[in-house]
Design an enzyme around this catalytic site. Structure first.
Site, PDB file in Angstrom:
ATOM      1  N   ASN A 160       0.842  -1.192   0.000  1.00 58.33           N
ATOM      2  CA  ASN A 160       0.000   0.000   0.000  1.00 58.33           C
ATOM      3  C   ASN A 160       0.879   1.244   0.000  1.00 58.33           C
ATOM      4  O   ASN A 160       1.928   1.261   0.631  1.00 58.33           O
ATOM      5  CB  ASN A 160      -0.861  -0.008   1.275  1.00 58.33           C
TER       6      ASN A 160
ATOM      7  N   HIS B 257       0.983   5.135   1.237  1.00 55.93           N
ATOM      8  CA  HIS B 257       0.309   6.036   2.172  1.00 55.93           C
ATOM      9  C   HIS B 257       1.015   7.395   2.128  1.00 55.93           C
ATOM     10  O   HIS B 257       2.248   7.444   2.149  1.00 55.93           O
ATOM     11  CB  HIS B 257       0.338   5.444   3.589  1.00 55.93           C
TER      12      HIS B 257
HETATM   13  C1  GAR Z   1      -2.593   9.183  -2.784  1.00 52.95           C
HETATM   14  O1  GAR Z   1      -2.044  10.328  -2.182  1.00 52.95           O
HETATM   15  C2  GAR Z   1      -2.450   7.986  -1.884  1.00 52.95           C
HETATM   16  O2  GAR Z   1      -1.251   7.945  -1.159  1.00 52.95           O
HETATM   17  C3  GAR Z   1      -3.622   8.175  -0.947  1.00 52.95           C
HETATM   18  O3  GAR Z   1      -4.664   8.609  -1.789  1.00 52.95           O
HETATM   19  C4  GAR Z   1      -4.108   9.331  -2.908  1.00 52.95           C
HETATM   20  C5  GAR Z   1      -4.620   8.680  -4.177  1.00 52.95           C
HETATM   21  O4  GAR Z   1      -4.189   9.387  -5.311  1.00 52.95           O
HETATM   22  N1  GAR Z   1      -3.931   6.973  -0.236  1.00 52.95           N
HETATM   23  C6  GAR Z   1      -4.349   6.962   1.015  1.00 52.95           C
HETATM   24  O5  GAR Z   1      -4.541   7.958   1.658  1.00 52.95           O
HETATM   25  C7  GAR Z   1      -4.570   5.565   1.587  1.00 52.95           C
HETATM   26  N2  GAR Z   1      -4.593   5.615   3.014  1.00 52.95           N
HETATM   27  P1  GAR Z   1      -4.222   8.701  -6.752  1.00 52.95           P
HETATM   28  O6  GAR Z   1      -5.609   8.083  -6.941  1.00 52.95           O
HETATM   29  O7  GAR Z   1      -4.001   9.877  -7.685  1.00 52.95           O
HETATM   30  O8  GAR Z   1      -3.123   7.698  -6.815  1.00 52.95           O
END
Ligand code: GAR
Length: 202
Positions: A106, A108
């Site tokens: 994952n 984060h």
């Molecule tokens: C990213 O910043 C990712 O790290 C975060 O959501 C965003 C998705 O962006 N994930 C979390 O917060 C999980 N806990 P993306 O759809 O453009 O990759």
């Protein structure tokens, strides 16, 4: 010549899919030992277009009580070796994680253990970091276990917070400077270990 064996990767998404795009863009470059053979979304999202443009099979399985059963069926049918959660916002059960033990990673958007765990996702993470006044934040790729954001860390990258940052400007800089860099690298590390039959983390 015999074709090199690669780990078969499924990427789980819920949103814009910029981390999925980073993986697609680094396929055959940073990501050499794995190939993305499936994208799974748990809600309608624009990541679908990214999968379609790259010619990668896409499945939308609505989040809900039968998401995991349906997702496991398609993962097994497609012989998936590695699952990458790239902006995937549902929490997977301990049962699901145990089926792909040490084979789910994952991304984060903070330096775990800061601003991680239930309730910390997307912009909320950056809002909390700014509220607390941290001067350094970043991103983490970790193995997924039964504790949300609690599995062993594979890679981290730090990003400096700037004086006039808003959650949005900080989110974009963390994506560009950290997430899009470390996710393909970690995907390669874990894919390589899977292909070699070695442990995915030490
Ligand atoms: C990213 O910043 C990712 O790290 C975060 O959501 C965003 C998705 O962006 N994930 C979390 O917060 C999980 N806990 P993306 O759809 O453009 O990759």
């Amino acid at each position: 010549m015999r074709k090199a064996i690669k780990a078969r990767i499924a990427v789980f998404v819920s949103g814009g899919g910029s981390n999925l795009q980073a993986l697609i863009d680094q396929s055959g470059k940073t990501l050499k030992s794995g190939v993305i053979t499936l994208v799974v979304a748990d809600r309608p999202c624009s990541a679908r277009e990214r999968a379609r443009n790259a010619g990668i099979p896409f499945a939308e399985i609505q989040r809900g009580p039968d998401f995991e059963e349906k997702a496991l069926a398609i993962l097994q049918e497609r012989k998936i070796d590695l699952v990458i959660l790239a902006g995937f916002l549902s929490i997977l059960s301990a049962e699901f994680v145990s089926v792909y033990k040490d084979r789910i990673i994952n991304i984060h958007p903070s330096l775990i253990p800061a601003f991680a765990g239930p309730g910390y996702y997307g912009l909320r993470v950056h809002r909390a970091a700014l509220k607390r006044g941290v001067q350094i934040t970043g991103a983490t790729v970790h193995i997924v276990n039964e504790i949300p954001d609690g599995g062993p860390i594979i890679l981290q990258k730090a990003v400096a917070v700037r004086k006039h940052d808003t959650p949005e400007t900080l989110q974009l800089r963390v994506l560009k400077e950290a997430e899009w860099v470390i996710l393909p690298k970690a995907a390669e590390m874990v894919s390589k270990a899977i292909v070699k039959g070695e442990p995915t983390w030490k």
